[in-house]
Write a protein that holds these residues in place. Structure first.
Motif, PDB file in Angstrom:
ATOM      1  N   VAL A  80       3.859  -1.283   3.681  1.00 46.82           N
ATOM      2  CA  VAL A  80       3.440   0.087   3.442  1.00 46.82           C
ATOM      3  C   VAL A  80       4.654   0.861   2.915  1.00 46.82           C
ATOM      4  N   ILE A 117      -4.793   1.919  -1.665  1.00 51.89           N
ATOM      5  CA  ILE A 117      -4.866   0.459  -1.564  1.00 51.89           C
ATOM      6  C   ILE A 117      -5.838  -0.016  -2.638  1.00 51.89           C
ATOM      7  N   ASP A 118      -5.339  -0.807  -3.573  1.00 53.34           N
ATOM      8  CA  ASP A 118      -6.171  -1.256  -4.692  1.00 53.34           C
ATOM      9  C   ASP A 118      -6.865  -0.042  -5.310  1.00 53.34           C
ATOM     10  N   LEU A 137      -5.708  -5.792   4.060  1.00 51.56           N
ATOM     11  CA  LEU A 137      -4.353  -6.135   4.492  1.00 51.56           C
ATOM     12  C   LEU A 137      -4.220  -7.622   4.787  1.00 51.56           C
ATOM     13  N   ILE A 164       0.870  -1.174   0.000  1.00 53.95           N
ATOM     14  CA  ILE A 164       0.000   0.000   0.000  1.00 53.95           C
ATOM     15  C   ILE A 164       0.908   1.226   0.000  1.00 53.95           C
ATOM     16  N   MET A 211      -9.424  -0.541   5.346  1.00 54.19           N
ATOM     17  CA  MET A 211      -8.027  -0.927   5.193  1.00 54.19           C
ATOM     18  C   MET A 211      -7.784  -2.336   5.759  1.00 54.19           C
ATOM     19  N   THR A 260       1.531  -7.767   3.720  1.00 55.39           N
ATOM     20  CA  THR A 260       1.365  -6.398   3.221  1.00 55.39           C
ATOM     21  C   THR A 260       2.475  -5.499   3.746  1.00 55.39           C
TER      22      THR A 260
END
Length: 164
Positions: free
Chosen positions: A161, A12-13, A155, A3, A151, A159
């Protein structure tokens, strides 16, 4: 999955989630208390949550219940710097209390900034946590509860960040 966090938005996506970051912005973090959200790519630790305040949610992350005696050490003089600790009347190092009266830490996800072999004084307790008003943080990433729940659904334990 990675993400991305840019300025005050998490990608995210197909989702874009508003968030707040440190008062000092997103930069290379140099020291404890600089109010900077660290730039870099980090793993996420498990999800800590309050059973007395949270009724239902879904998550693929490892779960830990926040108890009244839990804290996160932010004292660079401690051997437990940037670690989860059990607090008591005898705890002599400074820490972030995880069991709070406000809703800020009803959910928290520590990111792996300065985790393995922490460099003392380089910064600690960098979390995803909740906010009600998007005020700048001391270096954490804060989302409103509904966005945090979105979120969480996306996840998993692999995942990462990327904060840029």
């Amino acid at each position: 999955m990675i993400i991305q966090l840019k300025k005050n938005t998490i990608f995210i996506d197909q989702f874009k989630l508003k968030c707040s970051v440190g008062k000092g912005g997103i930069k290379i973090k140099n020291k404890e208390g600089d109010n900077i959200t660290p730039k870099g790519t980090f793993n996420m630790d498990c999800l800590y949550y309050r059973t007395d305040k949270i009724s239902y949610f879904k998550s693929k992350l490892k779960l830990k219940i926040i108890k009244k005696n839990m804290g996160w050490c932010n004292d660079s003089n401690s051997k437990n710097y940037n670690r989860l600790i059990k607090i008591s009347k005898n705890t002599r190092y400074s820490y972030e209390k995880l069991y709070r009266k406000d809703c800020k830490y009803d959910f928290i996800i520590p990111i792996s900034y300065n985790f393995k072999k922490p460099i003392k004084g380089k910064g600690s307790a960098i979390f995803f946590h909740l906010t009600k008003n998007y005020k700048p943080t001391a270096g954490c990433i804060a989302l409103k509860k509904n966005d945090f729940l979105v979120m969480l659904n996306l996840l998993n334990k692999r995942t990462k960040v990327k904060i840029c």
